[in-house]
Design a protein around this motif. Structure first.
Motif, PDB file in Angstrom:
ATOM      1  N   ILE A  78       0.617  -0.896  -0.126  1.00  0.00           N
ATOM      2  CA  ILE A  78       0.054   0.024   0.166  1.00  0.00           C
ATOM      3  C   ILE A  78       0.567   1.209   0.134  1.00  0.00           C
ATOM      4  CG2 ILE A  78       0.268  -0.244   2.236  1.00  0.00           C
ATOM      5  CD1 ILE A  78      -3.104   1.089   0.078  1.00  0.00           C
ATOM      6  N   ARG A  79       2.006   1.271   0.758  1.00  0.00           N
ATOM      7  CA  ARG A  79       3.176   2.490   0.023  1.00  0.00           C
ATOM      8  C   ARG A  79       3.740   2.350  -0.348  1.00  0.00           C
ATOM      9  NH1 ARG A  79       6.703  -0.415   3.727  1.00  0.00           N
ATOM     10  NH2 ARG A  79       5.137  -1.964   4.978  1.00  0.00           N
ATOM     11  N   ASP A  80       3.316   1.342  -1.765  1.00  0.00           N
ATOM     12  CA  ASP A  80       3.985   1.647  -2.711  1.00  0.00           C
ATOM     13  C   ASP A  80       2.723   2.763  -4.233  1.00  0.00           C
ATOM     14  OD1 ASP A  80       6.447   0.259  -2.248  1.00  0.00           O
ATOM     15  OD2 ASP A  80       5.851  -1.472  -3.096  1.00  0.00           O
ATOM     16  N   LEU A  81       1.782   2.619  -3.603  1.00  0.00           N
ATOM     17  CA  LEU A  81       0.700   3.366  -4.556  1.00  0.00           C
ATOM     18  C   LEU A  81       0.613   4.483  -3.799  1.00  0.00           C
ATOM     19  CD1 LEU A  81      -2.431   1.277  -3.683  1.00  0.00           C
ATOM     20  CD2 LEU A  81      -0.648   1.376  -5.426  1.00  0.00           C
ATOM     21  N   LYS A  82       0.836   5.792  -5.568  1.00  0.00           N
ATOM     22  CA  LYS A  82       1.169   6.538  -5.259  1.00  0.00           C
ATOM     23  C   LYS A  82      -0.791   7.866  -5.219  1.00  0.00           C
ATOM     24  CE  LYS A  82       5.230   6.889  -7.358  1.00  0.00           C
ATOM     25  NZ  LYS A  82       5.773   6.314  -9.232  1.00  0.00           N
ATOM     26  N   ILE A  83      -0.285   7.977  -4.066  1.00  0.00           N
ATOM     27  CA  ILE A  83      -2.933   8.734  -4.355  1.00  0.00           C
ATOM     28  C   ILE A  83      -2.045  10.032  -3.873  1.00  0.00           C
ATOM     29  CG2 ILE A  83      -4.570   8.293  -3.019  1.00  0.00           C
ATOM     30  CD1 ILE A  83      -4.145   5.617  -1.878  1.00  0.00           C
ATOM     31  N   SER A  84      -3.029  10.801  -5.034  1.00  0.00           N
ATOM     32  CA  SER A  84      -2.626  12.190  -4.986  1.00  0.00           C
ATOM     33  C   SER A  84      -3.842  12.848  -5.574  1.00  0.00           C
ATOM     34  CB  SER A  84      -1.943  13.112  -6.036  1.00  0.00           C
ATOM     35  OG  SER A  84      -1.358  12.611  -6.974  1.00  0.00           O
ATOM     36  N   VAL A  85      -4.105  14.063  -5.319  1.00  0.00           N
ATOM     37  CA  VAL A  85      -5.046  15.141  -5.687  1.00  0.00           C
ATOM     38  C   VAL A  85      -4.980  15.682  -6.848  1.00  0.00           C
ATOM     39  CG1 VAL A  85      -7.221  16.657  -5.003  1.00  0.00           C
ATOM     40  CG2 VAL A  85      -5.863  15.142  -3.545  1.00  0.00           C
ATOM     41  N   VAL A  86      -5.715  15.264  -8.083  1.00  0.00           N
ATOM     42  CA  VAL A  86      -4.905  16.475  -8.763  1.00  0.00           C
ATOM     43  C   VAL A  86      -6.351  16.762  -9.837  1.00  0.00           C
ATOM     44  CG1 VAL A  86      -4.768  16.462 -11.803  1.00  0.00           C
ATOM     45  CG2 VAL A  86      -3.118  15.030  -9.717  1.00  0.00           C
ATOM     46  N   ASP A  87      -6.278  18.262 -10.089  1.00  0.00           N
ATOM     47  CA  ASP A  87      -8.108  18.164 -10.793  1.00  0.00           C
ATOM     48  C   ASP A  87      -8.998  18.651  -9.781  1.00  0.00           C
ATOM     49  OD1 ASP A  87      -6.283  20.250 -12.198  1.00  0.00           O
ATOM     50  OD2 ASP A  87      -7.109  18.627 -14.000  1.00  0.00           O
ATOM     51  N   VAL A  91      -6.117  10.946  -7.364  1.00  0.00           N
ATOM     52  CA  VAL A  91      -5.619   9.789  -7.960  1.00  0.00           C
ATOM     53  C   VAL A  91      -4.950   8.640  -7.829  1.00  0.00           C
ATOM     54  CG1 VAL A  91      -3.808   9.738 -10.754  1.00  0.00           C
ATOM     55  CG2 VAL A  91      -5.761  11.503 -10.226  1.00  0.00           C
ATOM     56  N   ILE A  92      -5.033   7.646  -8.489  1.00  0.00           N
ATOM     57  CA  ILE A  92      -4.158   6.125  -8.153  1.00  0.00           C
ATOM     58  C   ILE A  92      -3.656   5.582  -8.629  1.00  0.00           C
ATOM     59  CG2 ILE A  92      -4.473   3.901  -6.506  1.00  0.00           C
ATOM     60  CD1 ILE A  92      -7.963   4.697  -5.930  1.00  0.00           C
ATOM     61  N   ASP A  93      -2.426   6.281  -8.682  1.00  0.00           N
ATOM     62  CA  ASP A  93      -1.211   5.353  -9.454  1.00  0.00           C
ATOM     63  C   ASP A  93      -0.994   3.964  -9.090  1.00  0.00           C
ATOM     64  OD1 ASP A  93       0.507   5.331 -11.792  1.00  0.00           O
ATOM     65  OD2 ASP A  93       1.885   6.638 -11.189  1.00  0.00           O
ATOM     66  N   ALA A  94      -0.905   3.139 -10.184  1.00  0.00           N
ATOM     67  CA  ALA A  94       0.017   1.898  -8.907  1.00  0.00           C
ATOM     68  C   ALA A  94       0.543   1.018 -10.268  1.00  0.00           C
ATOM     69  CB  ALA A  94      -1.241   0.382  -8.507  1.00  0.00           C
ATOM     70  N   ALA A 115      -1.517   1.283 -14.706  1.00  0.00           N
ATOM     71  CA  ALA A 115      -2.482   0.974 -13.670  1.00  0.00           C
ATOM     72  C   ALA A 115      -2.558   2.305 -12.998  1.00  0.00           C
ATOM     73  CB  ALA A 115      -2.061   0.159 -13.031  1.00  0.00           C
ATOM     74  N   ARG A 116      -3.963   3.292 -13.527  1.00  0.00           N
ATOM     75  CA  ARG A 116      -3.810   4.651 -13.556  1.00  0.00           C
ATOM     76  C   ARG A 116      -5.540   4.849 -12.538  1.00  0.00           C
ATOM     77  NH1 ARG A 116      -1.129   9.826 -12.834  1.00  0.00           N
ATOM     78  NH2 ARG A 116      -2.603  11.589 -13.292  1.00  0.00           N
ATOM     79  N   TYR A 117      -5.754   4.897 -11.558  1.00  0.00           N
ATOM     80  CA  TYR A 117      -7.161   5.105 -11.542  1.00  0.00           C
ATOM     81  C   TYR A 117      -7.722   6.811 -11.457  1.00  0.00           C
ATOM     82  CZ  TYR A 117      -6.948   0.173 -12.520  1.00  0.00           C
ATOM     83  OH  TYR A 117      -6.513  -0.933 -12.679  1.00  0.00           O
ATOM     84  N   VAL A 118      -9.007   6.873 -11.598  1.00  0.00           N
ATOM     85  CA  VAL A 118      -9.017   8.431 -10.960  1.00  0.00           C
ATOM     86  C   VAL A 118     -10.631   8.382 -10.708  1.00  0.00           C
ATOM     87  CG1 VAL A 118      -9.781  10.777 -12.189  1.00  0.00           C
ATOM     88  CG2 VAL A 118      -8.217   9.823 -12.896  1.00  0.00           C
ATOM     89  N   ILE A 119     -10.934   8.876  -9.240  1.00  0.00           N
ATOM     90  CA  ILE A 119     -12.486   9.640  -8.177  1.00  0.00           C
ATOM     91  C   ILE A 119     -12.343  10.316  -8.420  1.00  0.00           C
ATOM     92  CG2 ILE A 119     -13.273   8.760  -5.938  1.00  0.00           C
ATOM     93  CD1 ILE A 119     -11.153   6.920  -5.352  1.00  0.00           C
TER      94      ILE A 119
END
Length: 122
Positions: A78-87, A91-94, A115-119
Motif C-alpha cells: 500500500i506504501r508503493d501506491l501514489k495517491i494524490s489529488v489532481v484537478d 488519482v491512484i497510480d499503481a 494502472a492509473r485510476y481516477v476517483i
C-alpha cells in the motif's frame, strides 16, 4: 527407394528445448500477471465505491489497505501506491515493475504502467 518418415533426432531436441523454454517462461510469469489482475480488480472496486463521494486520499488509502488484506494482494505494498489529488479528483497510480528470475542468471522484467485510476469527487 526410402523416404524419411517422422522427425529427426536433432529436430526433436530443438523442439523439446523450445517447448521447455516456453513452458518455463509461462510458469514463472503467470503468477505475476495473476497478481496484477487481482490488484486491478481491488482498485477498480475501491474506485467504484468512492466515485462521486467527497473522499480524501487518506480515506482511499485506508479503504485500499483493508481490501488489500481481505483479498491478499501481495504484488504491491500500500506504501508503493501514489495517491494524490489532481484537478479536484483523487488519482491512484499503481504503476510498478516486477523482476522474475527465469533460468540461471536470466531475469524477466515486467512493467505494469497502465494502472492509473481516477476517483471523481463531488
Amino acid at each position: 527407394r526410402h523416404t524419411q518418415r517422422g522427425i529427426g533426432m536433432l529436430s526433436l531436441f530443438v523442439l523439446i528445448a523450445v517447448v521447455s523454454l516456453l513452458g518455463t517462461v509461462t510458469i514463472r510469469l503467470a503468477p505475476v500477471y495473476l497478481d496484477y489482475w487481482g490488484l486491478t480488480r481491488v482498485i477498480e472496486g475501491v474506485v467504484k465505491e468512492h466515485n462521486g463521494t467527497d473522499a480524501s486520499p487518506v480515506q482511499v488509502r485506508s479503504t485500499l489497505s483493508r481490501h488489500f488484506v481481505t483479498n491478499r494482494v501481495e504484488a504491491v505494498s500500500i506504501r508503493d501506491l501514489k495517491i494524490s489529488v489532481v484537478d479536484d479528483n483523487v488519482v491512484i497510480d499503481a504503476s510498478y515493475e516486477k523482476r522474475v528470475p527465469l533460468i540461471f542468471n536470466v531475469d524477466a522484467v515486467v512493467k505494469f504502467e497502465d494502472a492509473r485510476y481516477v476517483i471523481e469527487r463531488k
